[in-house]
Design a protein around this motif. Structure first.
Motif, mmCIF file in Angstrom:
data_model
loop_
_atom_site.group_PDB
_atom_site.id
_atom_site.type_symbol
_atom_site.label_atom_id
_atom_site.label_comp_id
_atom_site.label_asym_id
_atom_site.label_seq_id
_atom_site.Cartn_x
_atom_site.Cartn_y
_atom_site.Cartn_z
ATOM 1 N N UNK A 172 31.606 8.935 91.535
ATOM 2 C CA UNK A 172 31.653 8.464 92.714
ATOM 3 C C UNK A 172 30.496 8.910 93.623
ATOM 4 N N UNK A 173 30.116 10.409 93.626
ATOM 5 C CA UNK A 173 28.917 10.752 94.302
ATOM 6 C C UNK A 173 27.762 10.065 94.010
ATOM 7 N N UNK A 174 27.548 9.762 92.908
ATOM 8 C CA UNK A 174 26.468 9.047 92.441
ATOM 9 C C UNK A 174 26.460 7.755 93.013
ATOM 10 N N UNK A 175 27.305 6.752 92.927
ATOM 11 C CA UNK A 175 27.537 5.696 93.597
ATOM 12 C C UNK A 175 27.543 5.405 95.111
ATOM 13 N N UNK A 176 27.744 6.412 95.676
ATOM 14 C CA UNK A 176 27.717 6.785 97.170
ATOM 15 C C UNK A 176 26.260 7.000 97.551
ATOM 16 N N UNK A 177 25.386 7.846 97.060
ATOM 17 C CA UNK A 177 24.282 8.189 97.513
ATOM 18 C C UNK A 177 23.127 7.841 96.659
ATOM 19 N N UNK A 178 23.369 7.304 95.586
ATOM 20 C CA UNK A 178 22.381 6.856 94.812
ATOM 21 C C UNK A 178 22.055 5.239 95.026
ATOM 22 N N UNK A 179 22.788 4.608 95.488
ATOM 23 C CA UNK A 179 22.866 3.153 95.760
ATOM 24 C C UNK A 179 22.684 2.746 97.355
ATOM 25 N N UNK A 180 22.342 1.688 97.602
ATOM 26 C CA UNK A 180 21.982 1.344 99.143
ATOM 27 C C UNK A 180 22.608 -0.214 98.936
ATOM 28 N N UNK A 181 23.401 -0.644 99.770
ATOM 29 C CA UNK A 181 23.883 -1.938 99.812
ATOM 30 C C UNK A 181 23.552 -2.359 101.440
ATOM 31 N N UNK A 182 23.344 -3.647 101.470
ATOM 32 C CA UNK A 182 23.444 -4.224 102.883
ATOM 33 C C UNK A 182 24.237 -3.771 104.111
ATOM 34 N N UNK A 183 25.553 -3.685 103.327
ATOM 35 C CA UNK A 183 26.465 -3.246 104.511
ATOM 36 C C UNK A 183 26.586 -1.992 104.914
ATOM 37 N N UNK A 184 25.517 -0.958 104.096
ATOM 38 C CA UNK A 184 25.610 0.367 104.706
ATOM 39 C C UNK A 184 25.455 0.420 106.055
ATOM 40 N N UNK A 185 24.614 -0.335 106.506
ATOM 41 C CA UNK A 185 24.193 -0.185 108.025
ATOM 42 C C UNK A 185 25.080 -1.220 108.988
ATOM 43 N N UNK A 186 26.117 -2.069 108.368
ATOM 44 C CA UNK A 186 26.889 -2.791 109.087
ATOM 45 C C UNK A 186 28.143 -2.256 109.965
#
Length: 199
Positions: A107-121
């Motif tokens: 979970x931690x890796x997916x939270x912080x190692x990835x960035x999706x367009x919706x992160x700032x939505x």
């Protein structure tokens, strides 16, 4: 006669789907996982996941939302439940941070190692990201209340966050030995103590 699925049945399957997808994403990389592979891992038809999600990216969003919300809730709880001044509360939140990362590596890796367009939505993922980010600001908030200049307090906050993230990331990758992230946390607490706010 096949019984109708209840709301609870549907929610339980959606949770199981996200659990399975999370493991696949973490092991193979999200870009290397297909809806068909998720279905196969679940033991259902290839079209079943589409009843719940538009596609793989929507599943990834759901997995990351769950992670950020659980993470934020744990840090908020640690901060609220700890008596004493802001330094003690910040230390409790830092311990909760490391515990979450080590206990929920995928979970931690997916939270912080990835960035999706919706992160700032303004949508659910963006709100979950902002809630989690707010929990990481408690130390800097305390420094500001204690009289430190805002820019300096935020820089100190960033230093602590990046140190914790680096420590847990190295340990999760096997680059540093087990226990090294908690040792870093202990040392960080000693270094940060002189600048901790009095209240």
């Amino acid at each position: 006669m096949t019984r109708s699925l209840t709301h609870e049945d549907l929610a339980a399957f959606q949770t199981r789907l996200c659990d399975v997808a999370e493991g696949l994403f973490a092991r193979r990389g999200a870009e290397n996982v297909s809806m068909r592979q998720i279905a196969a891992e679940l033991g259902v038809s290839p079209m079943t996941p589409y009843r719940y999600f538009v596609g793989r990216d929507d599943i990834l969003v759901a997995v990351r939302i769950r992670g950020f919300e659980r993470f934020a809730a744990l840090l908020e709880e640690a901060y609220a439940a700890t008596p004493g001044n802001a330094a003690a509360k910040g230390a409790a939140a830092a311990r909760a941070y490391v515990d979450f990362a080590l206990d929920n590596a995928n979970t931690y890796r997916l939270m912080f190692d990835l960035h999706q367009q919706d992160d700032a939505s303004d949508g659910p993922l963006g709100r979950a990201v902002r809630r989690a980010r707010a929990t990481l600001s408690v130390y800097g908030d305390g420094l500001i209340r204690g009289g430190m200049a805002k820019a300096e307090a935020r820089a100190m906050e960033g230093l602590i966050w990046s140190t914790l993230h680096g420590a847990v990331t190295l340990e999760l990758a096997g680059t540093t030995p087990a226990g090294s992230a908690r040792e870093t946390l202990r040392l960080l607490g000693r270094l940060a103590a002189p600048v901790a706010p009095p209240t």
